[in-house]
Design a protein around this motif. Structure first.
Motif, mmCIF file in Angstrom:
data_model
loop_
_atom_site.group_PDB
_atom_site.id
_atom_site.type_symbol
_atom_site.label_atom_id
_atom_site.label_comp_id
_atom_site.label_asym_id
_atom_site.label_seq_id
_atom_site.Cartn_x
_atom_site.Cartn_y
_atom_site.Cartn_z
ATOM 1 N N ASP A 213 0.858 -1.186 0.000
ATOM 2 C CA ASP A 213 0.000 0.000 0.000
ATOM 3 C C ASP A 213 0.891 1.232 0.000
ATOM 4 N N GLY A 214 1.252 1.700 -1.189
ATOM 5 C CA GLY A 214 2.163 2.839 -1.278
ATOM 6 C C GLY A 214 3.520 2.495 -0.702
ATOM 7 N N ASP A 215 3.951 3.261 0.292
ATOM 8 C CA ASP A 215 5.239 3.000 0.923
ATOM 9 C C ASP A 215 5.149 1.913 1.982
ATOM 10 N N ASP A 216 3.949 1.435 2.264
ATOM 11 C CA ASP A 216 3.762 0.425 3.300
ATOM 12 C C ASP A 216 3.776 -0.978 2.723
ATOM 13 N N ARG A 237 8.328 -0.294 5.943
ATOM 14 C CA ARG A 237 8.527 0.680 4.878
ATOM 15 C C ARG A 237 9.096 -0.012 3.644
ATOM 16 N N VAL A 240 9.900 3.897 -1.080
ATOM 17 C CA VAL A 240 9.443 4.304 -2.415
ATOM 18 C C VAL A 240 10.020 5.650 -2.853
ATOM 19 N N GLU A 241 10.680 6.369 -1.938
ATOM 20 C CA GLU A 241 11.324 7.615 -2.383
ATOM 21 C C GLU A 241 12.426 7.330 -3.406
#
Length: 358
Positions: A213-216, A237, A240-241
């Motif tokens: 879920d995104g960065d998770d 984490r 995703v950066e």
């Protein structure tokens, strides 16, 4: 699947199709055909990312193997006409011995590039681990009976029936685990999150769920013998950066094609340089992921793609922690205690949330 199991599957299929006509020769030829697609492991593409993502490629393609089966059938019909085996029978023999290999691989985590050369991601519906002793024993039992007795066809057919029944059980177990997970994911708003539900090593009793879920990145273990204990999620984490940097290079794009969103990105020191590393989250557990790849290194203020990607190890927990994790994993097969708590083995900067019992 492992080569022994694939050889056993090809042998069982061969004996079931032509065992009445060829006897034990059908078993032998089937075993050779069953291992043939995995000969691509001897190819070195000169790069770690290429070696992993090209495996189970052209040699596992339904198109390529169907063409090969057709060619072999025509050759056998021409060279061995006295056996009174029709070209259609030869074709079914070669086709089934060859195609069952990639189809079985498609039931494991990394799947198979069934539609090569089309640019389609590997097909995967994981219901068995890459080594599953019970599935292999079902096939080997039938083969031993075929080699020891005279009824090759019947023994091989029984082995295939038992192995097929085990796969049906595994598929049912996966559905049961997904149903148990559904209310937990609904409470978290993760119903639509990309997920991977797969068996843990060597069994189909304990399953691992991975969600993105995104960065998770969420992890859960769900066992068939967990009773009324609700599955719990551990949250990490993904870094995703670093995703835009990874995706700006062909190797990063290739990994994303191969693994989808199930990748973690980080920068760490490798050989004295800051290096961008992508880790495939699908195999292993948090703290124990075996497939990590170097993509780029920092030179001053700029990042440059590495000439050759390497497959990296770790960083893994200490040996004592590894033994503890394996012991806990084995105990989890028959009940919810003790919890594995993979968050204990992960560096603090990657952990977002651990359940209270961890």
């Amino acid at each position: 699947m492992d080569s022994l199991t694939q050889a056993a599957l090809g042998a069982a299929v061969g004996g079931a199709v032509l065992g009445r006509r060829l006897g034990r020769k059908a078993v032998l030829i089937g075993a050779l055909l069953g291992t043939l697609p995995d000969l691509d492991v001897v190819l070195d593409y000169g790069d770690a990312v290429a070696n992993v993502t090209e495996h189970r490629g052209f040699s596992h393609s339904l198109f390529v193997l169907t063409g090969l089966a057709s060619l072999l059938a025509l050759l056998c019909r021409r060279l061995a006409p006295a056996r009174d085996i029709s070209v259609g029978r030869w074709w079914a023999f070669f086709l089934l011995c060859l195609l069952t290999h990639p189809l079985l691989d498609a039931l494991t985590t990394y799947g198979t590039q069934l539609w090569w050369p089309l640019a389609v991601a590997p097909v995967a519906y994981p219901i068995v681990f890459i080594i599953d002793p019970l599935y292999s024993l079902a096939l080997l039992g039938g083969l031993l009976a075929a080699l020891a007795g005279a009824r090759v066809h019947r023994a091989c057919a029984w082995g295939l029936t038992l192995a097929g029944a085990y796969l049906l059980f595994a598929a049912g177990a996966k559905l049961a685990v997904e149903q148990r997970l559904a209310p937990v994911l609904a409470d978290r708003g993760l119903e639509s999150a990309p997920r991977l539900v797969q068996p843990t090593p060597f069994n189909t009793l304990l399953w691992r769920a991975t969600l993105i879920d995104g960065d998770d990145h969420y992890e859960a273990l769900v066992g068939l013998f967990d009773g009324a204990v609700e599955p719990t999620l551990e949250r990490y984490r993904r870094g995703v950066e670093w995703l835009p940097l990874a995706q700006s290079h062909p190797r990063g794009q290739r990994l994303a094609w191969f693994a989808g969103p199930f990748l973690r990105y980080e920068v760490r020191d490798h050989r004295g340089q800051e290096t961008l590393i992508a880790t495939d989250l699908r195999l292993g557990f948090p703290g124990f992921h075996p497939f990590a790849f170097s993509l780029a290194s920092r030179a001053g203020d700029a990042w440059q793609p590495l000439p050759v990607s390497e497959q990296l190890q770790g960083p893994y927990p200490a040996d004592g922690d590894r033994r503890q994790a394996l012991a806990r994993l084995a105990s989890r097969l028959l009940g919810p205690e003790p919890p594995l708590c993979t968050s204990r083995f992960v560096a603090a900067e990657w952990l977002v949330e651990a359940p209270s019992h961890c």
